[in-house]
Design an enzyme around this catalytic site. Structure first.
Site, PDB file in Angstrom:
ATOM      1  N   GLN A 199      32.140  41.291  50.020  1.00  0.00           N
ATOM      2  CA  GLN A 199      30.514  41.339  50.072  1.00  0.00           C
ATOM      3  C   GLN A 199      29.978  40.404  49.047  1.00  0.00           C
ATOM      4  OE1 GLN A 199      27.267  45.056  49.796  1.00  0.00           O
ATOM      5  NE2 GLN A 199      28.935  45.257  48.569  1.00  0.00           N
ATOM      6  N   TYR A 206      39.440  53.621  39.289  1.00  0.00           N
ATOM      7  CA  TYR A 206      38.720  52.445  39.602  1.00  0.00           C
ATOM      8  C   TYR A 206      38.087  52.034  38.231  1.00  0.00           C
ATOM      9  CZ  TYR A 206      34.911  49.414  41.068  1.00  0.00           C
ATOM     10  OH  TYR A 206      34.107  48.259  41.231  1.00  0.00           O
TER      11      TYR A 206
HETATM   12  N1  LIG Z   1      30.572  47.311  46.021  1.00  0.00           N
HETATM   13  C1  LIG Z   1      29.878  47.968  44.809  1.00  0.00           C
HETATM   14  O1  LIG Z   1      29.209  48.826  44.931  1.00  0.00           O
HETATM   15  C2  LIG Z   1      30.148  47.480  43.529  1.00  0.00           C
HETATM   16  C3  LIG Z   1      29.492  48.165  42.520  1.00  0.00           C
HETATM   17  C4  LIG Z   1      29.658  47.815  40.881  1.00  0.00           C
HETATM   18  C5  LIG Z   1      30.570  46.633  40.948  1.00  0.00           C
HETATM   19  N2  LIG Z   1      31.031  46.161  41.828  1.00  0.00           N
HETATM   20  C6  LIG Z   1      32.030  44.982  41.805  1.00  0.00           C
HETATM   21  O2  LIG Z   1      31.384  43.650  42.401  1.00  0.00           O
HETATM   22  C7  LIG Z   1      32.683  42.821  42.508  1.00  0.00           C
HETATM   23  C8  LIG Z   1      32.407  42.622  44.202  1.00  0.00           C
HETATM   24  O3  LIG Z   1      32.481  43.646  44.985  1.00  0.00           O
HETATM   25  P1  LIG Z   1      32.334  43.705  46.544  1.00  0.00           P
HETATM   26  O4  LIG Z   1      31.161  44.779  46.814  1.00  0.00           O
HETATM   27  O5  LIG Z   1      31.996  42.386  47.104  1.00  0.00           O
HETATM   28  O6  LIG Z   1      33.727  44.031  46.781  1.00  0.00           O
HETATM   29  P2  LIG Z   1      34.380  43.855  48.181  1.00  0.00           P
HETATM   30  O7  LIG Z   1      33.418  43.848  49.493  1.00  0.00           O
HETATM   31  O8  LIG Z   1      35.616  44.936  48.502  1.00  0.00           O
HETATM   32  O9  LIG Z   1      35.206  42.656  48.095  1.00  0.00           O
HETATM   33  C9  LIG Z   1      36.443  42.331  47.204  1.00  0.00           C
HETATM   34  C10 LIG Z   1      37.057  41.340  47.769  1.00  0.00           C
HETATM   35  O10 LIG Z   1      38.261  41.054  47.214  1.00  0.00           O
HETATM   36  C11 LIG Z   1      39.215  40.480  47.964  1.00  0.00           C
HETATM   37  N3  LIG Z   1      40.458  40.773  46.974  1.00  0.00           N
HETATM   38  C12 LIG Z   1      41.509  41.989  46.861  1.00  0.00           C
HETATM   39  N4  LIG Z   1      42.566  41.502  46.462  1.00  0.00           N
HETATM   40  C13 LIG Z   1      42.537  40.192  46.257  1.00  0.00           C
HETATM   41  C14 LIG Z   1      43.464  39.409  45.585  1.00  0.00           C
HETATM   42  N5  LIG Z   1      44.695  40.025  44.960  1.00  0.00           N
HETATM   43  N6  LIG Z   1      43.164  38.116  45.386  1.00  0.00           N
HETATM   44  C15 LIG Z   1      42.185  37.474  45.927  1.00  0.00           C
HETATM   45  N7  LIG Z   1      41.167  38.670  46.516  1.00  0.00           N
HETATM   46  C16 LIG Z   1      41.531  39.635  46.502  1.00  0.00           C
HETATM   47  C17 LIG Z   1      39.182  41.400  48.953  1.00  0.00           C
HETATM   48  O11 LIG Z   1      39.913  40.619  49.967  1.00  0.00           O
HETATM   49  P3  LIG Z   1      40.755  41.396  51.326  1.00  0.00           P
HETATM   50  O12 LIG Z   1      39.833  42.174  51.993  1.00  0.00           O
HETATM   51  O13 LIG Z   1      41.200  40.195  51.983  1.00  0.00           O
HETATM   52  O14 LIG Z   1      41.881  42.291  50.267  1.00  0.00           O
HETATM   53  C18 LIG Z   1      37.588  41.398  49.446  1.00  0.00           C
HETATM   54  O15 LIG Z   1      37.280  40.277  50.066  1.00  0.00           O
HETATM   55  C19 LIG Z   1      33.809  43.733  42.398  1.00  0.00           C
HETATM   56  O16 LIG Z   1      34.271  43.124  41.171  1.00  0.00           O
HETATM   57  C20 LIG Z   1      33.359  45.152  42.372  1.00  0.00           C
HETATM   58  O17 LIG Z   1      34.403  45.911  41.412  1.00  0.00           O
HETATM   59  C21 LIG Z   1      30.894  46.494  43.201  1.00  0.00           C
END
Ligand SMILES: NC(=O)c1ccc[n+]([C@@H]2O[C@H](COP(=O)([O-])OP(=O)(O)OC[C@H]3O[C@@H](n4cnc5c(N)ncnc54)[C@H](OP(=O)(O)O)[C@@H]3O)[C@@H](O)[C@H]2O)c1
Length: 287
Positions: free
Chosen positions: A11, A126
């Site tokens: 995302q 998490y």
């Molecule tokens: N979403 C929320 O509500 C939220 C809230 C607070 C904080 N955050 C933080 O914000 C950040 C971004 O979150 P997001 O919502 O963009 O998450 P997301 O949509 O789940 O994206 C995470 C990405 O990480 C990739 N990934 C997983 N394992 C990996 C690896 N070993 N090497 C390289 N890439 C890998 C995934 O790729 P694949 O799909 O190919 O595995 C996915 O594209 C994260 O650090 C999350 O903890 C998110």
């Protein structure tokens, strides 16, 4: 200036891609998980050797909050070992790391917004692995920004807003919890802030770069998940019978903080960022 982005198909990664054209002064290198696996130290070294990034934004993470309860090793590998690997290679290549963390490092017992220095106490796997990832970076080197954010949504990938709209297209009624309070964050606003931090750091004198550390960022305001859902449906003209329920009526594998509003005084002071109210930003999010 070269900025390498990990997790580019997630995302936040897609939000960064969507604004990258506005910054011609930056050479972005977008790496999805197939091109750069952050759990593979040699893989990271190869990419850094090839691109020599000045900054690395780690948008890669294990983000399945409930699933993490049943696969803690996988969450640990990506959120802790992955973060540590990146910090080690950033140190070797003199690259500044921008790492994203979460409001879920807190237990939610605060009555006022969480400041960066408040004591974390995660309630689930998490949150625990994200906290351990922060610590692994801090133990490795000093040149990092850890940005804690909350309730991220956007037109990209999977998130609460898209889940609500999908469920509304399948059902006539929906129940959403109203006793967990936090702040939604538009992923594009988060992406803009990350670039703003990079540009301001780049333009500051090296001797004044003692601004590394942990920062909170979300949109302004606060709401419950029920309020968030209600606003999503109003903005998108969706007619649905929406009811508010307590968390006890919607048990999930992972316990979530009841209150996780983040105090953004520090990021506003150090980086002069103007932060939009969550409702205003939600209106700007077009599917
Ligand atoms: N979403 C929320 O509500 C939220 C809230 C607070 C904080 N955050 C933080 O914000 C950040 C971004 O979150 P997001 O919502 O963009 O998450 P997301 O949509 O789940 O994206 C995470 C990405 O990480 C990739 N990934 C997983 N394992 C990996 C690896 N070993 N090497 C390289 N890439 C890998 C995934 O790729 P694949 O799909 O190919 O595995 C996915 O594209 C994260 O650090 C999350 O903890 C998110």
């Amino acid at each position: 200036m070269v900025v390498l982005v990990t997790g580019a198909n997630g995302q936040l990664g897609q939000a960064l891609q969507s604004i990258s054209g506005n910054y011609p002064e930056i050479d972005f290198v977008f790496c999805d998980s197939t091109r750069l696996d952050i759990t593979d130290l040699n893989n990271i070294k190869q990419s850094f050797k090839q691109f020599k990034p000045d900054y690395c934004i780690n948008a890669a993470a294990y983000t399945a909050v409930d699933k993490a309860e049943s696969e803690p090793e996988k969450a640990q590998l990506i959120n802790v070992i992955g973060a540590k690997n990146l910090a080690e290679v950033c140190k070797e290549y003199d690259t500044i790391l921008l790492h994203i963390s979460t409001d879920f490092v807190f237990d939610g017992t605060n009555k006022t917004a969480y400041k960066e220095e408040d004591t974390p106490n995660p309630t689930g796997v998490y949150g625990l692995t994200k906290l351990q990832g922060e610590k692994a970076i801090q133990e490795t080197f000093d040149n990092y920004f850890i940005i804690r954010t909350s309730w991220v949504y956007s037109q990209f990938a999977n998130n609460f807003m898209k889940t609500m709209l999908r469920l509304a297209s399948e059902r006539d009624s929906l129940s959403v919890v109203n006793d967990q309070i936090g702040t939604p964050t538009n992923a594009v606003d988060l992406a803009e802030v990350l670039i703003s931090i990079i540009i301001k750091t780049q333009n500051s004198q090296p001797e004044t770069r003692n601004i590394f550390g942990i920062y909170n960022f979300s949109n302004e305001g606060r709401c419950s998940w029920y309020d968030f859902a209600k606003e999503i449906f109003e903005i998108n003209n969706v007619n649905i019978n929406l009811s508010a329920i307590p968390t006890t009526s919607f048990p999930t594998p992972a316990k979530r903080p009841a209150y996780s509003v983040l105090d953004k005084t520090k990021i506003k002071k150090f980086f002069q960022v103007e932060i939009k109210d969550w409702k205003e930003s939600l209106k700007a999010c077009k599917i």
